[in-house]
Write a protein that holds these residues in place. Structure first.
Motif, PDB file in Angstrom:
ATOM      1  N   HIS A 106       0.712  -1.319  -0.022  1.00  0.00           N
ATOM      2  CA  HIS A 106       0.015   0.119   0.085  1.00  0.00           C
ATOM      3  C   HIS A 106       0.849   1.235  -0.013  1.00  0.00           C
ATOM      4  CE1 HIS A 106      -3.772  -2.169   0.216  1.00  0.00           C
ATOM      5  NE2 HIS A 106      -3.557  -2.761   1.549  1.00  0.00           N
ATOM      6  N   LEU A 107       1.932   1.078   0.569  1.00  0.00           N
ATOM      7  CA  LEU A 107       2.849   2.379   0.749  1.00  0.00           C
ATOM      8  C   LEU A 107       3.577   2.573  -0.470  1.00  0.00           C
ATOM      9  CD1 LEU A 107       4.207   2.080   4.227  1.00  0.00           C
ATOM     10  CD2 LEU A 107       2.659   3.815   3.685  1.00  0.00           C
ATOM     11  N   ASP A 108       4.013   1.595  -1.319  1.00  0.00           N
ATOM     12  CA  ASP A 108       4.520   1.624  -2.592  1.00  0.00           C
ATOM     13  C   ASP A 108       3.562   2.225  -3.605  1.00  0.00           C
ATOM     14  OD1 ASP A 108       6.874   0.625  -1.924  1.00  0.00           O
ATOM     15  OD2 ASP A 108       6.393  -1.443  -2.256  1.00  0.00           O
ATOM     16  N   ALA A 109       2.031   1.804  -3.379  1.00  0.00           N
ATOM     17  CA  ALA A 109       1.197   2.207  -4.393  1.00  0.00           C
ATOM     18  C   ALA A 109       0.999   3.809  -4.068  1.00  0.00           C
ATOM     19  CB  ALA A 109      -0.156   1.458  -4.191  1.00  0.00           C
ATOM     20  N   ALA A 110       1.039   4.378  -2.626  1.00  0.00           N
ATOM     21  CA  ALA A 110       0.917   5.612  -2.323  1.00  0.00           C
ATOM     22  C   ALA A 110       1.850   6.365  -3.119  1.00  0.00           C
ATOM     23  CB  ALA A 110       0.672   6.077  -0.985  1.00  0.00           C
ATOM     24  N   LEU A 111       3.165   5.858  -2.962  1.00  0.00           N
ATOM     25  CA  LEU A 111       4.238   6.781  -3.388  1.00  0.00           C
ATOM     26  C   LEU A 111       4.228   7.011  -5.099  1.00  0.00           C
ATOM     27  CD1 LEU A 111       7.102   5.101  -1.566  1.00  0.00           C
ATOM     28  CD2 LEU A 111       6.342   7.232  -1.449  1.00  0.00           C
TER      29      LEU A 111
END
Length: 451
Positions: free
Chosen positions: A252-257
């Motif tokens: 999810h953090l990678d997607a947010a970045l």
């Protein structure tokens, strides 16, 4: 001092000392018996010597004057004859023969035949007899001769007993050491083991008295092996359960970045936040599970079990209100019980929390607490979908849960662990409301005990 302390912890020394204490008691009893028998033997020996002297004089012709007292060949007889004397009087009371030591000033003519005791310092033991010709024969010895002969007999017996006691002490030390060899063999077998060697101890030719010890050690090793195996499986499950939320958080953090759309970025961040919350709950449950072992060593005290349940329900009330649940409570005003409060609070928190999470909004959750003789019973029921009978026991395994329901899967595991610490059991079943029921059956130990 250190050597003495080490000897004080020696089983071999303790057994030897206890045996020697018994020997010493036997020695004292034997000594009392020896003193009594020696006194009796000395009296009989001296009396026999007096009788023999009188009979010897009575068997020979008499002439007036003094005669030499014959020297007995036996040492004890010589001891008996020392300071003894003989007096012969004619029928008229005139002195015929006198030899040896006699009490001065004593009137022997008045003594009847038989043994007599003359007072004085020292007193005298006298034996009198009348010859066929009418002459009277008297033999006497001082009474302190009886004490001297008794002392000599006792000394001889004490020497024999002392030598025997010393020999027995040495033999006991050797025999006890030999008897304890299997225990030393068990100690060496355990000391040589690797830390991870948990197979049963095999001690060939172990004596019957050591079999309970070997059996207890093997039972302990079996429990340790099972505990280590559970820990190994649990660690593997923990690694697997933590890997999932951490991987989801990273995704999810990678997607947010890389996400350009603000709404989707916030959605990814919110999902990552939910993943961190779940991971934090999982870690908190694991820490709670680890702390239960330490709580088991805490002493029990008399608490109000109803108040513990009431406090936990007060903390869960906002959660019930938020989901529209009806929380029915049936508690006594007070229920004193001797137990640790922390495991009981954890059981209430998890059972009621599970009921609130796993039932639809608007459901009813009922909590009741009552005493039944020497038991305390806590029931948590709901009117939700319930639990299939074949799945009820499986839910107590770590990380066992319905995939569609939130949670870490450790709640019921914690409940069972806490119940075991209290010496209680948890029974899943069907609720009278139509849903699931979990009953905690808790034996109450008498006050003043600490289990």
């Amino acid at each position: 001092m250190t050597l003495w302390r080490r000897l004080g912890h020696s089983l071999r020394l303790r057994l030897t000392l206890w045996l020697l204490a018994g020997v010493a008691l036997f020695w004292l009893v034997s000594l009392a018996y020896v003193v009594r028998e020696s006194s009796k033997e000395a009296r009989e020996l001296l009396d026999a010597r007096l009788v023999a002297s009188v009979e010897a004089i009575s068997a020979v012709p008499l002439g007036r004057g003094e005669a030499a007292y014959p020297e007995p060949p036996d040492k004890r007889a010589r001891k008996a004859g020392k300071h003894a004397g003989v007096l012969v009087l004619d029928p008229g009371g005139g002195e015929i023969v006198r030899f040896g030591s006699l009490p001065p000033g004593a009137d022997f003519s008045r003594l009847e035949d038989g043994f007599h005791r003359l007072p004085g310092k020292p007193g005298w033991r006298v034996y009198a007899s009348t010859r066929p010709d009418g002459a009277r024969v008297f033999a006497a010895h001082p009474l302190d001769l009886h004490g001297e002969l008794t002392e000599e007999l006792v000394e001889h017996s004490v020497e024999t007993l002392s030598v025997g006691a010393g020999a027995l002490a040495l033999f006991s030390w050797w025999a006890i050491g030999r008897g304890l060899r299997p225990l030393m063999a068990l100690s060496q077998a355990l000391r040589r083991r690797r830390p991870d060697a948990l197979e049963p101890v095999d001690l060939p030719d172990a004596p019957q008295e050591l079999e309970p010890v070997v059996g207890a050690v093997n039972e302990l090793l079996a429990r340790l092996s099972q505990a280590f195996e559970r820990e190994r499986r649990f660690t593997a499950d923990v690694a697997h359960e933590l890997r999932t939320p951490i991987a989801a958080i990273a995704a999810h953090l990678d997607a947010a970045l890389v996400e350009g759309d603000e709404a989707r970025r916030r959605e990814a961040l919110q999902a990552a936040r939910e993943g961190t919350t779940r991971a934090a709950q999982l870690i908190e449950q694991l820490l709670t599970l680890a702390r239960l072992g330490h709580d088991a060593r805490r002493p029990r005290r008399t608490i109000d079990a109803a108040e513990v349940v009431r406090q936990e329900l007060a903390l869960l009330w906002p959660q019930a209100q938020a989901h529209g649940h009806t929380l029915e409570v049936d508690l006594p005003e007070a229920l004193p019980a001797l137990l640790a409060p922390e495991p009981l609070a954890l059981i209430v928190r998890n059972l009621v929390g599970n009921a609130l999470r796993h039932t639809p909004p608007g459901s009813t959750v009922r909590v009741s607490l009552r005493r039944e003789g020497n038991l305390v019973r806590l029931d948590v029921e709901d009117d939700g979908p319930g639990i299939a009978p074949e799945r009820r026991e499986k839910l107590f395994a770590p990380f066992a849960r319905d995939s569609a329901a939130p949670g870490t899967g450790l709640g019921l595991t914690l409940v069972r662990e806490a119940a075991e610490l209290l010496g209680a059991r948890v029974e899943p079943g069907e609720s009278r409301l139509g849903g699931a029921r979990f009953a905690l059956i808790l034996p109450i130990p008498p006050e003043g005990t600490d289990r």
